[in-house]
Design an enzyme around this catalytic site. Structure first.
Site: not given
Ligand code: NAD
Length: 475
Positions: A150-151, A174, A227-228, A249, A283, A380
């Protein structure tokens, strides 16, 4: 009930078969701005069947023409920039100027993927006995399952669409349910430009349900996620069980090393801008500020000035320099990190609290006297917090800078050429900005070291994660 954010499956824009959906909020107000459809296994099966056909259809389009189609889609994004940028800001919160920059960057990625498609070339070698010929063919890897956050809801998806579609793959994406609109706009542009309707599906739902279904599905050949780190590990493990390649990533925790020879005010100006962009939810954001002792007071004073005067507000207001955080989870995470640091003896020099009772605003925050044990120096932060860590001993500072599992990006500020080189070489990170902040450009392969990821996106090699080769020996 109207679904403002539908699924896109085989060219049909529609609700999920269960009619399930969830609210999409404007983070500046906390108000509901629409509902996003959820997919069930029935919808995912339809997307998977379609993607298998879409792969056949799309890979048959010659790369030169694929390049033209991606360029056309990029032009469509550029001409729709005002409305897409508004969508991004309303769903994600960033200032409208940053949202426009994101649309441009997304268009550039699609264009770059299309340009690289036009350079796809097989190779041939003379065989060892002088008579046989060896051919090395390049093929699209197959159906891609992409999970995007989402960022930067549009740009981070655009990188994956650019690579996958450029290579001739079909893709099921997705995006984050919290920011659905801009990826839907990108799908619209790609379909209107001529990508076959079965080559692109956009699905939403419960993230783990969708990934648990798509990753092992026999039709899927490649997994890509941004994502994370914890979620990346789960998805990579699931992909490993069915021996499917991944691109990951993941998060960063970037040291910004400010050496004593630079103008501390100028360095603080550059780093404040970098830190507060997208409210720190990048990130690549600088997150641990190691400042040499002789300039740390001046650097801190300037950073505090910035934090106090940074103009926060609804991203739709062109005067806002920083919008809200993207969701309530981030506000709670900021509170937790600030409380933890305070409990361990840190001083919150400015900020350290939520602003107002509407939306998800959090004050630009500067912390000093932060002990090494504080959680903010290990997790992070993904928010507008600046922990300042004065240093005297370069070796000890590097031990801390390199001491985490993160290896995405790092920054060095010094005008001393020898020191630039020494520090750049000593940092275990996939990206190093020297005297500047860096953003991801299409022409650059970006990827994390250590647990920050696996593989790269962008660069001359943007298509490579979405390709496989076949070695043919012809006698
Ligand atoms: P999160 O880690 O649960 O979600 C991050 C993304 O991953 C969301 O878009 C979510 O829809 C997706 N996601 C989560 N669980 C998934 C799964 N099992 N299968 C497929 N997709 C899944 O948590 P959050 O609260 O949205 O973000 C928390 C942390 O994630 C942030 O603090 C940051 O550290 C990290 N993050 C990193 C980036 C990046 O660009 N590297 C982007 C967004 C979030």
């Amino acid at each position: 009930m109207t679904i403002e954010f539908p699924l896109v499956i085989n060219g049909h824009w529609r609700e999920g078969s269960s009619k399930r959906s969830e609210d999409v909020l404007n983070p500046a107000t906390g108000e509901v701005i629409g509902r996003v459809a959820h997919a069930t296994s029935v919808d995912l099966d339809e997307a998977l069947d379609g993607a298998a056909d879409g792969l056949v259809e799309w890979q048959a389009v010659v790369p030169w023409q694929r390049g033209g189609i991606l360029k056309n889609a990029a032009d469509r994004l550029r001409s729709d920039i005002e409305s897409i940028a508004r969508t991004i800001t309303k769903e994600q919160g960033k200032p409208i100027a940053e949202a426009k920059a994101e649309v441009i960057r997304s268009a550039e990625f699609l264009e770059w993927g299309g340009e690289q498609a036009r350079r796809i070339a097989d190779r041939s070698l003379r065989g060892r006995d002088g008579r046989n010929r060896i051919e090395i063919e390049t093929h699209p890897i197959g159906v891609v399952a992409a999970f995007t956050p989402w960022n930067f809801p549009m740009a981070l998806a655009a990188k994956k669409f650019a690579g996958a579609l450029g290579a001739g793959c079909s893709i099921i994406c997705k995006p984050s349910e919290e920011t659905p609109g801009s990826v839907l706009a990108m799908a619209k542009a790609l379909l209107a430009a001529g990508v076959p309707s079965k080559a692109i599906s956009i699905v939403f739902g419960k993230p783990d349900e969708i990934s648990n279904y798509l990753i092992p599905a026999p039709a899927v050949a490649k997994i890509t996620f941004t994502g994370s780190i914890p979620v990346g590990k789960q998805l990579a493990a699931a992909a490993g069980r069915v021996m499917k390649p991944v691109t990951m990533e993941l998060g960063g925790h970037a040291p910004a090393i400010v050496c004593g020879d630079v103008d501390p005010e100028k360095a603080a100006d550059v780093l404040a801008k970098a830190k507060f962009a997208n409210a720190g939810q990048i990130c690549l954001s600088p997150t641990r500020f190691f400042v040499e002792e002789n300039i740390s007071q001046r650097f801190t004073a300037r950073m505090i000035e910035h934090a106090k005067s940074w103009k926060m507000g609804d991203g739709m207001d062109p005067d806002s320099q920083m919008g809200p955080l993207a969701n309530e989870r981030r506000v709670q995470a900021m509170d937790r990190l600030v409380d933890d640091a305070r409990r361990r003896g840190a001083t919150i020099a400015v900020g350290g609290q939520r602003i107002g009772n509407r939306g998800f605003f959090y004050a630009p925050t500067v912390m000093i006297n932060v002990p090494e044990s504080a959680e903010i120096l290990h997790s992070e932060p993904f928010g507008p917090i600046v922990p300042i860590l004065p240093f005297a001993d370069e070796e000890d500072m590097l031990r801390q800078a390199n001491g985490l599992e993160f290896g995405l990006s790092a920054y060095v500020f010094t005008n001393d050429a020898m020191r630039q080189r020494r520090l750049k070489d000593a940092l275990h990170f996939g990206t190093v900005g020297v005297n500047e902040f860096v953003t991801h450009l299409p022409e650059v392969p970006l990827g994390g070291w250590k647990e920050s990821g696996f593989g790269t996106e962008g660069g001359l090699e943007i298509l490579a994660p979405y390709q496989k080769t076949k070695f043919v020996s012809v006698w």
